[in-house]
Design a protein around this motif. Sequence first.
Motif, mmCIF file in Angstrom:
data_model
loop_
_atom_site.group_PDB
_atom_site.id
_atom_site.type_symbol
_atom_site.label_atom_id
_atom_site.label_comp_id
_atom_site.label_asym_id
_atom_site.label_seq_id
_atom_site.Cartn_x
_atom_site.Cartn_y
_atom_site.Cartn_z
ATOM 1 N N PHE A 221 0.847 -1.182 0.000
ATOM 2 C CA PHE A 221 0.000 0.000 0.000
ATOM 3 C C PHE A 221 0.888 1.239 0.000
ATOM 4 C CE2 PHE A 221 -2.734 3.257 1.624
ATOM 5 C CZ PHE A 221 -3.961 2.958 1.060
ATOM 6 N N VAL A 222 0.790 2.012 -1.072
ATOM 7 C CA VAL A 222 1.620 3.215 -1.173
ATOM 8 C C VAL A 222 0.757 4.440 -0.897
ATOM 9 C CG1 VAL A 222 3.195 4.541 -2.615
ATOM 10 C CG2 VAL A 222 3.000 2.074 -2.946
ATOM 11 N N GLY A 223 1.001 5.087 0.212
ATOM 12 C CA GLY A 223 0.312 6.341 0.527
ATOM 13 C C GLY A 223 1.177 7.462 -0.025
ATOM 14 N N CYS A 224 0.780 7.944 -1.181
ATOM 15 C CA CYS A 224 1.645 8.859 -1.924
ATOM 16 C C CYS A 224 1.073 10.265 -1.825
ATOM 17 C CB CYS A 224 1.705 8.373 -3.366
ATOM 18 S SG CYS A 224 2.558 9.437 -4.490
ATOM 19 N N GLY B 95 -1.758 12.128 6.651
ATOM 20 C CA GLY B 95 -1.021 11.397 7.671
ATOM 21 C C GLY B 95 -1.920 10.494 8.489
ATOM 22 N N ASN B 96 -3.100 11.012 8.841
ATOM 23 C CA ASN B 96 -3.994 10.220 9.689
ATOM 24 C C ASN B 96 -4.476 8.952 8.995
ATOM 25 O OD1 ASN B 96 -4.000 11.632 12.093
ATOM 26 N ND2 ASN B 96 -5.545 13.080 11.386
ATOM 27 N N GLU B 97 -4.533 8.989 7.653
ATOM 28 C CA GLU B 97 -4.976 7.794 6.947
ATOM 29 C C GLU B 97 -3.964 6.666 7.092
ATOM 30 O OE1 GLU B 97 -5.903 9.035 2.990
ATOM 31 O OE2 GLU B 97 -7.804 9.837 3.702
ATOM 32 N N ASN C 94 4.429 8.294 2.190
ATOM 33 C CA ASN C 94 5.053 9.600 2.055
ATOM 34 C C ASN C 94 3.908 10.606 2.032
ATOM 35 O OD1 ASN C 94 8.092 10.247 1.457
ATOM 36 N ND2 ASN C 94 6.851 11.873 0.588
ATOM 37 N N THR C 95 3.547 11.090 3.213
ATOM 38 C CA THR C 95 2.358 11.932 3.318
ATOM 39 C C THR C 95 2.595 13.273 2.629
ATOM 40 O OG1 THR C 95 3.090 12.744 5.448
ATOM 41 C CG2 THR C 95 1.630 10.855 5.457
ATOM 42 N N SER C 96 1.511 14.020 2.449
ATOM 43 C CA SER C 96 1.557 15.221 1.620
ATOM 44 C C SER C 96 2.580 16.243 2.105
ATOM 45 C CB SER C 96 0.176 15.852 1.564
ATOM 46 O OG SER C 96 -0.316 16.053 2.869
#
Lengths: 597, 462
Positions: A259-262, A266-268, A297-299
């Motif tokens: 799962f790539v949080g691109c 952050g909370n997700e 890598n959060t916003s």
Amino acid sequence: MAETRVQGTIRKVSGPLVVADGMRKARMFDVVLVSEKNLIGEIIEIKGDLASIQVYEDTGGLGPGEPVVSTGEPLSVELGPGIIESIYDGIQRPLDKIEEIAGALITRGISVPGLDREKKWEFVATAKVGDDVVGGDILGTVRESTLVDHKVMVPPRIKGKVTRIVSGSFTVEETVAVLADGGETHDLTLMQRWPVRLPRPYKERVNPVEPLVTGQRVIDAFFPIAKGGTACVPGPFGAGKTVIQHQLAKWADAEIVIFVGCGERGNEMTDVLLEFPELKDPRSGEPLMKRTVLVANTSNMPVAAREASIYTGITIAEYFRDMGYSVALMADSTSRWAEALREMSGRLEEMPGEEGYPAYLPARAAQFYERAGRVKCLGTDDRIGALSAIGAVSPPGGDLSDPVVQASLKVVKVFWSLEDWLAYERHFPAINWLTSYSLYHESLAEYFRTEVSEEWEGLRQESMRILQQEAELKEIARLVGTDALSDRDRLMLATAKSLREDFLHQNAFDDVDTYTSFPKQFKMLSNIIGFDRLSRDALEQGVTTEELFALPVQENLVRSRYVPESQMEEFDAIWGRIEQQVRELVEKRVGAEEVAA
Amino acid sequence: MVKEYKTVQEVAGPLLLVGGVSGVKYEELVEVELPGGDVRRGKVLEVNEDTALVQLFEGATGVSVESARVRFLGKGLELGLSRDMLGRVFDGLGGPKDGGPQIIPEVKRDVAGAPINPWARDYPNEFIQTGVSAIDGLNTLVRGQKLPIFSGFGLPHAELVAQIARQATVRGTEEEFAVVFAAMGITFEEAEYFIADFRRTGAIDRAVLFVNLASDPAIERIATPRMALTAAEYLAFDLEMHVLVILTDLTNYCEALREISAARKEVPGRRGYPGYLYTDLSTIYERAGRIKGKKGSITQIPVVSMPDDDKTHPIPDLTGYITEGQIILDRALHRKGIYPPINVLPSLSRLRDKGIGEGKTREDHANLANQLFAGYARGKEAQELAVILGEGALSPEDKAFFKFAEVFENRYVRQGQDENRTIDETLALGWELLEILPKSELKRVKPEQIERYMKKTVAAGE
């Protein structure tokens, strides 16, 4: 290596872009260490003596005159036991280790390897001394988590005769096997490195034939994605992209999930981190985290590392695919990746394409999605691995003409169109059944016929036809009122409503409804369509729609999504009731007519 | 000894180009002294060999190429922090604005902040009771969330925000929030409204205010939210307070950002806003949250006015992609005289389901909310239909939904500016309204919940 370790000097700093001179000998995409703080960067352009470097960390406080040192190696990830259950930033630094070093806030210049150097793994050798092995052959396994057997492979492009191999307890840096290839020897460890921008090799691509079972009815039944396929989920904010991505990460029947949080919230990521260890895999009963790798890598984290994060993710995914696993990669969201590209492009003063995005955006997107696929892996055993890639896109204002959406649609085979009006009606997943599509129906037909039911394809097509007709008729019905419609049309509208509300609508937060197996989906759908067919016949016999709509069994259809997987016989019981109640109506009507006659 | 340069080469908008410099660092704080002794502050936007591009926070009025003296201070923009900040009003760059003394700082921090490690975050899941039904019941705010208010010009967002700031509590505790308030480019009257409201209710004693008015330099606004968030982080994570941060209005902030981008001649993104607007906004919004092992929290309520009420305008659009939902104010409701004019259908709190339910609010909360949403959506549809067909042509069910939507707006959404409803009152009101609808249409609530909660209200009505 000495000749590739080029040292230069910073000339210019502009946001995440640093320009250094004295870099004539440096190579494109080599990793460099910037300033005494040793910030990690990557060369993205070379002009004569000048190299443009995108820096993966905050560049505040850097200035001209500071040193830049090339490492002579492209941006690479470490592949070996210890990846599963990790949470990495965009360049594979473990976030938990960063917290140990730096505390709650991410500071700069922290260097942590992707794999733990201390931890010992139990290696069980399966290859023997004297075996001739080639790249991709399996030397042995490490039980990495309760769900994953990590197969230790000969790295691509290496071959030879095994001269030494031992089972036992090793760190990732200790030699577990030695190969002799002519005069050369190769010391192999549990770990290999691979540059993220280079696809890992395989023997050949093969066609996808199996669906990735997600337990999400609208996806599995109407817009399935194959194992090894690609899908794109565009939608405006609030339409539920993230929930869908999370649902897929939770329930898809992949053996490994990346799962790539691109560039997202952050909370997700925290939500995933807290929830996945609690959730149980529906097949094994083990926590889902035991098969999951997170790249976050959060916003608000450095924008260049966001650009790298999807490559880091997909390289890890390819590595597990090479072991013969079915891997699913979710990237949320590719728009943020494209924006990172745009930001760097702007700072490089390149000529902009559409909406300021660089002209190479479609090519880069295609390269990314083409790394998915079902393949015959390297190695002599011809094992099959699959990598499915699902990218979320966040188009501005939900506008599908957005360059990132268009660039994605060009290459993906499945399109799940999320729409905000569905979300406002709290119809989740808010996937529009009229505009979405899947190009895998044909290649999966054989699977559905043999594994689900002969009738599956017919049911699907009939359901889609009813939903299509509803869309056409709805406008008219709104204007003239449903009373003015024929009984058959009113029945059709009722069936369409049932399909929408009782089948397509699915509650991700309900313990039972959150996942529906194929057998249950089939039974639900065949009850709804079966009721429609019986009702149509009943109408011919003179039964009215009012009578049909008032049947108590309607309630059972509405509630059938909450029937647990363990009580599958309940669906046959419902079907029995449908047959009986409709029959009684018909008999009553026919009897009354006979009396009248 | 800090070197002083008299080598300004160019002044363009809020930007200065200073030549012949050495040792200058990116994002360094800069002081520019004018002949009269006036000192302006700025930061380095770019260094290219021996030239530095400097962005002035207070604008370039009066700066001359010949006489300006530029000093590079070797550190970023900092804010001095102390508990004594509570109850004080500062300007957009952190200087006292209320005639009080300078703060004697316990600690100084760079206002740019650093990203919170996702691993170190604690998930926001504590229900905040704002006393506003449309928020508490349907779009619930939780501690550590960032929930913006999308408003339009002339809509009462100031009143709503002030009401939330006044009434917000965590259920079961009498704990009050500390409020950090950042005004960016709002009018004197609007700022006064907040200050007076905080004074009237005594909230000022637990508030820190940073005020940049419409008449203040636009560029100063770039720093203002970061000042406020640095203060909020200090209160939350050093002093263990629960902090509510109100930022109003982000649209003005983004316009200042666009001004600088245009002055730098950058390739513009949508509507002239810079391509990095998303990233820039995220460095503000993502400073909300909770951290494992720390008692305090930061909850953000930014106000975004949508130019032309357009939700797809880049500012609300990008905001919506970063924040955890949005509360949307609606002009049609406002015209009907409904306060707060919250259009609940496009509004959303992404963290709602984590903050409500058994042990937090009540077990039926989520289902009840979904039922109200579905009922109102269908009621709005019936209203549209009635416009075409006339009310008489509606089916009996549609008539029920039609009536439901009306009553819902007038009783559930509408409330007084000083009306503070408890969550129990909000839930009871929801069940009471559902009585308007035929029971067979209540598909989102469980039969046992209807049994349990609907009866009570009937009994109470008898």
